[in-house]
Enzyme design. Structure first.
Site, mmCIF file in Angstrom:
data_model
loop_
_atom_site.group_PDB
_atom_site.id
_atom_site.type_symbol
_atom_site.label_atom_id
_atom_site.label_comp_id
_atom_site.label_asym_id
_atom_site.label_seq_id
_atom_site.Cartn_x
_atom_site.Cartn_y
_atom_site.Cartn_z
ATOM 1 N N HIS A 62 -11.350 -0.851 4.887
ATOM 2 C CA HIS A 62 -11.467 -0.993 3.434
ATOM 3 C C HIS A 62 -12.453 -2.081 3.031
ATOM 4 C CE1 HIS A 62 -8.973 1.798 1.172
ATOM 5 N NE2 HIS A 62 -8.267 1.900 2.287
ATOM 6 N N HIS A 119 -7.903 -1.643 -4.443
ATOM 7 C CA HIS A 119 -8.047 -2.046 -3.048
ATOM 8 C C HIS A 119 -8.871 -3.317 -2.910
ATOM 9 C CE1 HIS A 119 -6.495 2.020 -2.252
ATOM 10 N NE2 HIS A 119 -6.185 1.557 -1.054
ATOM 11 N N HIS A 151 -10.052 7.420 8.063
ATOM 12 C CA HIS A 151 -8.618 7.274 8.325
ATOM 13 C C HIS A 151 -8.156 8.311 9.346
ATOM 14 C CE1 HIS A 151 -6.413 4.435 5.664
ATOM 15 N NE2 HIS A 151 -7.474 4.520 4.884
ATOM 16 N N HIS A 188 -13.913 7.889 3.210
ATOM 17 C CA HIS A 188 -12.873 6.946 3.621
ATOM 18 C C HIS A 188 -11.675 7.697 4.228
ATOM 19 C CE1 HIS A 188 -8.909 6.119 1.704
ATOM 20 N NE2 HIS A 188 -8.977 4.915 2.241
ATOM 21 N N HIS A 204 0.831 -1.205 0.000
ATOM 22 C CA HIS A 204 0.000 0.000 0.000
ATOM 23 C C HIS A 204 0.862 1.249 0.000
ATOM 24 C CE1 HIS A 204 -2.805 3.042 1.703
ATOM 25 N NE2 HIS A 204 -3.680 2.394 0.944
ATOM 26 N N PHE A 207 -1.164 7.571 4.395
ATOM 27 C CA PHE A 207 -1.161 6.521 3.380
ATOM 28 C C PHE A 207 0.090 5.636 3.497
ATOM 29 C CE2 PHE A 207 -3.886 9.346 0.472
ATOM 30 C CZ PHE A 207 -5.044 8.662 0.812
ATOM 31 N N HIS A 259 -4.640 6.061 -5.614
ATOM 32 C CA HIS A 259 -5.684 6.841 -4.963
ATOM 33 C C HIS A 259 -6.132 7.955 -5.910
ATOM 34 C CE1 HIS A 259 -4.460 4.936 -1.155
ATOM 35 N NE2 HIS A 259 -5.664 5.293 -0.733
#
Length: 517
Positions: free
Chosen positions: A298, A140, A269, A265, A110, A285, A131
């Protein structure tokens, strides 16, 4: 050997699908021997196979029992499942540090593809980034698939499935208890400790230090936000999923618009990770994959995409070869590097979701009938945004012309009215958020000074690679919001941009009509 068979890759064209627009430029493989990410001792973002030619084979979809992903807040009542999950994660953490199945090696996947670690082949200085575009959800989905399959292989259980954090349901909005036991391999100390208790509910409008509603009011806001996301995104999938990206295009430099689901999302986070920079682990990230909670977060994002597809009758979102034939490569459950594409049929991947109620389907965003929310007081004159970029260090009001007023029902079904915030610049390596509201002006372009407006969405980003300023765009569907503020007969609307945190500059504001799917 074809270069696509010796590189861990994203992108490429495999097969032909008829009845589609002409192929543009699909994303091509990176050269793993030439990564551009600053591998600090803390991160060491790139996996260890870099620089070693590896054989890649086409993935053969598993013929196993259907794996059923269950809500994380409910599996706490199943000690056998929780113990198996803990065992699998501990076994993954105990593997040799260079084993591709190792917990931290999996997290590096990731990190590498979300932080500009590799340039696209043939496009020096153009990084691969998964992303902020239409690639976000498919990439994902496969990432979770292989992570889940590896865990099952470690404990000898092909039916093992990850739990999903059911944060769109009031019963599941708290951080799931299975991740809060400090001595558990599922625990991570790098979380916002203000939220590590059962009474703290996730906030889709979270802004670090800003005081926000709690309890029933927060639940209602979350449900309304999710309802709005689906209602505006279903006619025009790019609003829900993100803009296209093709070979040679810089995602963070060319100004792509993320899907609104990705924005929610991002807020989850930020709500979960540390509240101070550098926001490790879930708040960045680069390090998010080092927290088991990430994969359940996710899993729910993937479930929401599945709901979105079901509500659209499983119609293909983008009739475009570059999206349908996007190809990814991962280590599978046999430690083989495999090439995959076509993740739209989750049953081919042998997994599904245990049903959970979606109360936001019944949530109706509050309208603003003038008889109930009459605002009085002084009015202020609002001007157009103008050609000069503006620093968003205080709320900005901008008068924006609509492309057409008094549209009929048929015209609304044909085209979506889309508000765009252009040339958003975010300072290097920082997180940022601003919220967007619209207001119906009077005939002279004035609004009440105390009118905060009608919420239509947010721009939210996590910190990414230091040293690179990020450029983006925000696209929000406002067809129904214009109805709610009774501005359909107005030639203009006023857009109110409210900074929440981060160093942000705005380049422009506009409204377009876009063809619905």
């Amino acid at each position: 050997m074809d270069r696509r068979d010796v590189l861990v890759t994203l992108g490429g064209l495999y097969g032909v699908t008829g009845g589609m627009p002409a192929l543009a430029d699909p994303l091509l493989p990176p050269d793993l021997s030439n990564n551009t990410y600053p591998n600090s001792d803390l991160l060491k973002c790139c996996p260890p196979y870099q620089g070693t030619p590896v054989k890649i084979t086409d993935y053969k979809f598993p013929k196993t029992y259907l794996r059923v992903r269950r809500p994380a807040h409910l599996v706490a009542d199943d000690p056998e499942y929780v113990n198996n999950y803990k065992k699998a994660i501990q076994m993954m953490k105990d593997l040799d540090e260079n084993d591709p199945w190792n917990f931290y090696q999996q997290a590096k996947i990731h990190c590498a593809y979300c932080n500009d670690a590799y340039d696209q082949i043939g496009h020096s200085g153009v990084p691969l980034q998964v992303h902020h575009t239409w690639i976000f959800l498919p990439w994902h989905r496969y990432y979770l698939h292989f992570y889940e399959r590896i865990l099952g292989k470690l404990i000898g259980d092909e039916t093992f499935a990850l739990p999903y954090w059911n944060f769109d349901n009031p019963d599941g909005m708290a951080m799931p208890s299975i991740f809060l036991e400090e001595k558990s391999p599922l625990y991570n100390p790098n979380r916002n400790q203000d939220h590590v208790h059962p009474n703290a509910l996730v906030d889709f409008k979270f802004a670090y230090t800003e005081k926000r509603p709690t309890g029933e009011q927060l639940i209602e806001e979350n449900l309304q936000y999710m309802k709005m996301t689906f209602k505006n995104g279903e006619p025009l999938p790019e609003l829900f999923m993100g803009d296209p990206v093709r070979a040679g295009e810089k995602v963070n430099d060319d100004g792509r618009a993320s899907g609104v689901l990705e924005g929610i999302h991002n807020s989850v986070h930020q709500w979960s990770g540390l509240k101070e920079a550098p926001y490790f682990d879930l708040g960045s990230f680069a390090t998010a994959g080092r927290d088991c909670l990430f994969y359940s977060l996710h899993a729910n994002v993937d479930r929401l995409w599945d709901l979105f597809r079901n509500r659209r009758g499983n119609r293909v979102e983008f009739n475009d070869r570059d999206w349908l034939n996007s190809t990814f490569v991962f280590y599978d459950e046999n430690r083989q590097i495999v090439r995959v594409k076509d993740c739209l049929d989750q049953f081919k991947l042998c997994y599904t979701y245990e049903a959970s109620t979606a109360p936001w389907l019944a949530a109706v965003p509050k309208t603003k009938p003038k008889t109930e929310t009459k605002i009085t007081g002084p009015r202020v004159q609002v001007e157009e945004f103008g050609p000069t970029p503006k620093k968003l260090n205080m709320p900005i009001l901008a008068l924006v012309q609509r492309p057409k007023m008094s549209r009929s029902k048929a015209e609304k079904e044909d085209k979506c009215e889309v508000l765009t915030i252009e040339s958003i610049l975010v300072a290097s390596g920082t997180a940022a958020r601003f919220d967007v509201y619209i207001i119906a002006p009077d005939a002279n372009g004035r609004v009440y000074a105390d009118d905060r407006g009608y919420f239509v969405g947010s721009y939210v980003t996590l910190p990414e690679t230091a040293g690179k300023e990020k450029k983006a765009r925000l696209s929000l569907g406002i067809t129904y919001a214009v109805e709610d503020i009774e501005a359909e007969k107005s030639n203009n609307i006023v857009v109110r941009l409210v900074p929440r945190f981060g160093d942000v500059t705005i380049g422009g504001v506009g409204i377009q009509l876009k063809q619905n799917d």
